[in-house]
Design an enzyme around this catalytic site. Structure first.
Site, short mmCIF file in Angstrom:
data_model
loop_
_atom_site.label_atom_id
_atom_site.label_comp_id
_atom_site.label_asym_id
_atom_site.label_seq_id
_atom_site.Cartn_x
_atom_site.Cartn_y
_atom_site.Cartn_z
N TYR A 169 0.98 -1.15 -0.04
CA TYR A 169 0.00 -0.03 0.00
C TYR A 169 0.88 1.04 0.04
O TYR A 169 1.78 1.37 0.95
CB TYR A 169 -0.78 0.07 1.25
N ASP A 228 -6.50 -0.74 -6.29
CA ASP A 228 -7.83 -0.39 -6.08
C ASP A 228 -8.19 0.13 -4.76
O ASP A 228 -9.60 -0.05 -4.39
CB ASP A 228 -8.40 -1.76 -6.47
N HIS A 273 -11.08 -6.80 -4.78
CA HIS A 273 -10.51 -6.54 -3.59
C HIS A 273 -11.59 -7.49 -2.42
O HIS A 273 -12.08 -6.88 -1.54
CB HIS A 273 -10.59 -5.06 -3.08
#
Length: 334
Positions: free
Chosen positions: A74, A102, A195
């Site tokens: 991330y 995403d 996700h």
């Protein structure tokens, strides 16, 4: 039946890997370390999560000699932190970098938001916890994701290429156009994913996107499967699901919920048993389909005409129905 395969040239006993999931210690006290050991014992690969309960040091130290791991990233608003994390991963022998694209904002996870997050947070946020920068009043997801950079875009790939020589894979691609953009920007692959169905309501699953992505890539000049690999995660529950994904062009599939559920129920041994079940089922499917090796699995082995129907099944949530009393008006009681 030979289920052995390769991901970026690295051997795996089955075309399946443990994908990144947050806060493994919510499932088991050993957390992600148990997943690292289970991956080693079953001969598959693991993707180390950024939002892990265990520290990066603990996960890396849990590797067996020669064990291959990847890293999920991330991207932090403070790019220096991202630089330090990526540099550390590469120095310690991590073999690929999966950048999550995403989650510029996490979806509205209402059941999670009802909970006040009180347990141990992610190892990567320890400094922020001490400084009081972590909001624990809106559930786990909001608490652990406040640092993620929502401005991440295609231009940032040049910066990533300047700081690492690791293969770069974009995780969370949802259409053929973005897969082509990733290839043209010099990435080494994409993960097709929604996700876990927890971001945009009714977004397509990875297996639904796969045929259009492969069709577009095969028409792209310079594309080869070795040069640019496509993965699917989300909804993989049976060995036959792996077979379908491979038939449609995927290199391998990632599993998240099955890993965490089996870890929560039976610890590391539960994860290993779950992987063995996938192996048993895939072996049976390959034998019954007349495909002795992974390379023998072809698009003609699956029927795809109903993929475009996109039936968004909404299972009944018995746990929620049993815990939360529905709102009943006075008029409905009469």
């Amino acid at each position: 039946i030979d289920m052995n395969s390769k991901i970026f040239g690295y051997n795996t006993s089955i075309p399946l890997y443990i994908t990144a999931t947050a806060l493994g210690k919510l499932a088991d006290p050993e957390g992600e370390v148990a997943l690292t050991k289970a991956a080693s014992n079953t001969g598959i690969l693991q993707m180390l999560p950024t939002l892990s309960s265990c520290s990066l040091d603990e996960m890396l130290e849990a590797r067996s000699p020669g064990q291959v791991v990847f890293s999920q990233l991330y991207v932090n608003r403070e790019r220096q932190r991202t630089l330090e994390y990526v540099t550390r991963c590469e120095r310690e022998g991590v073999k690929a970098l999966f950048i999550t694209v995403d989650a510029p904002q996490l979806g509205r996870r209402e059941k999670d938001m009802r909970n006040k997050f009180k347990k141990q947070g992610t190892a990567v946020q320890k400094g922020d916890e001490a400084a009081g920068k972590v909001d624990r009043n809106q559930g786990v997801a909001r608490a652990i994701s406040s640092f993620i950079d929502p401005s991440l875009n295609w231009k940032d790939l040049a910066w990533f290429k300047s700081i690492t020589k690791l293969p770069i894979i974009l995780k969370g691609v949802q259409c053929a156009e973005d897969a082509l953009m990733a290839f043209r920007h010099g990435c080494q692959g994409v993960v097709l994913s929604n996700h876990g169905g927890r971001q945009l309501d009714l977004a397509r699953s990875g297996i639904e996107i796969l045929p259009e992505v492969m069709e577009a890539l095969r028409m792209e000049p310079g594309y080869t499967k070795d040069k640019f690999q496509v993965f699917v995660d989300g909804g993989i529950r049976r060995g036959a699901d792996i077979f379908k994904a491979i038939a449609l062009g995927a290199t391998a599939v990632g599993i998240g919920r099955p890993t965490i559920y089996s870890l929560a129920a039976y610890g590391r041994q539960g994860v290993e048993h779950m992987i063995d079940i996938f192996k048993t089922e895939l072996e049976m499917c390959m034998r019954l389909m007349g495909t002795p090796t992974i390379h023998d699995i072809k698009p003609a082995h699956v029927i795809t005409k109903n993929l475009s129907d996109h039936f968004a099944v909404q299972p009944q949530d018995n746990l929620m129905n049993g815990v939360y009393e529905p709102l009943v008006t006075q008029a409905s009681k009469l």
